[in-house]
Design an enzyme around this catalytic site. Structure first.
Site, PDB file in Angstrom:
ATOM      1  N   HIS A   1       0.836  -1.220   0.000  1.00  0.00           N
ATOM      2  CA  HIS A   1       0.000   0.000   0.000  1.00  0.00           C
ATOM      3  C   HIS A   1       0.866   1.263   0.000  1.00  0.00           C
ATOM      4  O   HIS A   1       0.429   2.313   0.456  1.00  0.00           O
ATOM      5  CB  HIS A   1      -0.944   0.031   1.203  1.00  0.00           C
ATOM      6  CG  HIS A   1      -1.651  -1.271   1.451  1.00  0.00           C
ATOM      7  ND1 HIS A   1      -2.862  -1.573   0.862  1.00  0.00           N
ATOM      8  CD2 HIS A   1      -1.283  -2.345   2.185  1.00  0.00           C
ATOM      9  CE1 HIS A   1      -3.230  -2.802   1.257  1.00  0.00           C
ATOM     10  NE2 HIS A   1      -2.284  -3.288   2.063  1.00  0.00           N
TER      11      HIS A   1
ATOM     12  N   SER B   1      15.602  21.179 -15.905  1.00  0.00           N
ATOM     13  CA  SER B   1      14.436  22.027 -16.104  1.00  0.00           C
ATOM     14  C   SER B   1      14.894  23.342 -16.698  1.00  0.00           C
ATOM     15  O   SER B   1      15.974  23.837 -16.361  1.00  0.00           O
ATOM     16  CB  SER B   1      13.743  22.268 -14.761  1.00  0.00           C
ATOM     17  OG  SER B   1      12.946  23.431 -14.831  1.00  0.00           O
TER      18      SER B   1
END
Ligand code: ARG
Length: 463
Positions: free
Chosen positions: A164, A285
């Site tokens: 999970h 970036s």
């Protein structure tokens, strides 16, 4: 009104037509813009077909030689980039046949004896896909070998194992790499199985019903390296199951790579910081100078979409087609080619990136110690002390709550406070609360103990 003055353009099938093909139709129906890449397989198939026609006496030895030499010369022109593809000639098959006839004359016109484009294209795709499968299996095996090296190197590196996406139990990083490898080995196995159904020969089925000429299909089968002859002509020209199977296996490969990508993206992020991907596999970036982005992993995760989409395309193209060949099948090529290219390119770039990633062992270990990852070990400790598992589960739950309230880890709880929860706890408890002890304790085949990881690597290397 049809224009009766201009002669219709040469088409290999224009005998029964009165007017030239509408340019819109020509542009709509042509496939040479994408099926030209089948040329090497088309030529290989044609040479085998001509050789067979020669052996059974349908073509003379001179004609076979002229055809073979002509096709080899055309293959040379194509690979040199000198061949002029003509959309008016529709597809790769008719472009090559016309070029052959232009080059060698009448013998070229005999090549299509006892053959149709329907069995020809089915043969070409199978030859193409057989190569593609072999290349994909090789790429999978090479990536699997890379993972074996990483697993061996990082057998002692401890990371949190998740369920999970919550910290569950500590595991060996090497163990995690071997799980990835297991996915790839199944992928290779699936492709090897799919290859059996790819490597069957449709050639000789002609348009759909076979041919009245005295062909010998066993000759072409041997020459082309097929395992067997497809023994129903209707099925042979219309079956594309093998391509669908390939796209299905390819989709699973991409699903696996996508899951690995997701993990790498998380692991390379600052909050995780488990791995550092090599600079040469990342991009920056344009605005944020600090960024180093895991674009390869993101693109692979994204490209899984187009491969799964191609599988859908092929399934829907096939659904509803009556026997035998229908032109719908021309639509199989672009999704199939794209699938082959995407899977191979993804594997080729992904494997070296994973092989070169740096594992930040300290960070991994620190993260593994968080989130009460040894809580199950504490429960198992209590079971060994005679506490029934369900009671042990509840005792550990209370210990976890106590540690949560105090903002500390289980190993940092004072012994007396743990003993207040259960008198089965004594001072040897701290041995099982370490992540190293937790991992080492799972010492059976398939378990995460570093010794088992090393043994699994050895088995893989010697097997
Ligand atoms: N370009 C066609 C294809 O890709 C080749 C077979 C065409 N056959 C035909 N009878 N029109 O399927």
């Amino acid at each position: 009104m049809p224009d009766t003055n201009t002669p219709p353009p040469a088409k290999l099938w224009d005998g029964r037509f009165d007017e030239a093909t509408d340019p819109l139709v020509e542009a709509f129906t042509e496939s040479v813009s994408f099926d030209a890449r089948l040329a090497p397989y088309d030529i290989q198939g044609s040479i085998a077909h001509a050789t067979m026609l020669g052996r059974v006496g349908i073509l003379s030895a001179e004609e076979v030689t002229a055809i073979t030499d002509g096709l080899n010369a055309i293959a040379g022109e194509i690979s040199a980039g000198d061949f002029v593809w003509k959309p008016a000639l529709e597809d790769v098959h008719m472009n090559i046949e016309q070029a052959l006839t232009d080059r060698i004359g009448d013998a070229g016109k005999k090549l299509h004896t006892a053959r149709s484009r329907n069995d020809q294209v089915a043969t070409d795709i199978r030859l193409f896909l057989r190569d593609a499968v072999d290349q994909t299996i090789a790429a999978l095996n090479s990536f699997a070998d890379t993972l074996l090296d990483v697993a061996e190197r990082e057998a002692d590196t401890i990371v949190p194992g998740h369920t999970h996406l919550q910290v569950a139990q500590p595991v060996s990083f090497g163990h995690h790499m071997l799980a990835w490898r297991a996915m790839l080995l199944r992928d290779a196995e699936r492709l090897a199985d799919c290859r059996k159904r790819i490597n069957r020969m449709p050639l000789g089925s002609a348009a759909l019903a076979g041919t009245p000429h005295p062909i010998d299909r066993s000759i072409t089968c041997d020459l082309l390296g097929f395992d067997s002859i497809i023994d129903n002509s209707l099925d042979a020209v219309s079956d594309r199951d093998f391509a669908i199977e390939f796209c299905s296996a390819a989709s699973l490969i991409m699903v696996h790579l996508s899951r690995m990508s997701e993990e790498l993206i998380l692991w390379a992020s600052a909050p995780f910081g488990f791995v550092e991907l090599p600079d040469r596999f990342c991009t920056g970036s344009s605005i944020m100078p600090q960024k180093k982005n895991p674009d390869i992993a993101e693109l692979v995760r994204g490209k899984s979409g187009r491969v799964i989409g191609s599988l859908q395309s092929l399934l829907v193209i096939m659904k509803g087609q009556p026997l035998a060949y229908n032109r719908d099948n021309q639509e199989d090529k672009e999704p199939l080619f794209d699938t082959v290219d995407t899977v191979l390119r993804s594997l080729h770039v992904f494997a070296p990136m994973v092989g070169a990633m740096a594992v930040k062992r300290e960070r991994c270990l620190a993260a593994a110690a968080q989130g009460f990852s040894t809580a199950t070990d504490l429960a198992d400790y209590l079971v060994i002390k005679g506490v029934p598992f369900r009671d042990a589960h509840s005792i550990v739950g209370r210990c976890v709550r106590l540690a949560t309230d105090r903002g500390c880890d289980l190993a940092e709880l004072p012994l007396t406070e743990m003993q207040a929860i259960s008198d089965a706890i004594s001072d040897d408890v701290f041995d099982v609360l370490t992540v190293e002890g937790s991992v080492a304790a799972r010492d059976h085949i398939g378990g995460t103990a570093p010794a088992q990881v090393r043994a699994a690597v050895q088995r893989a290397r010697s097997g």
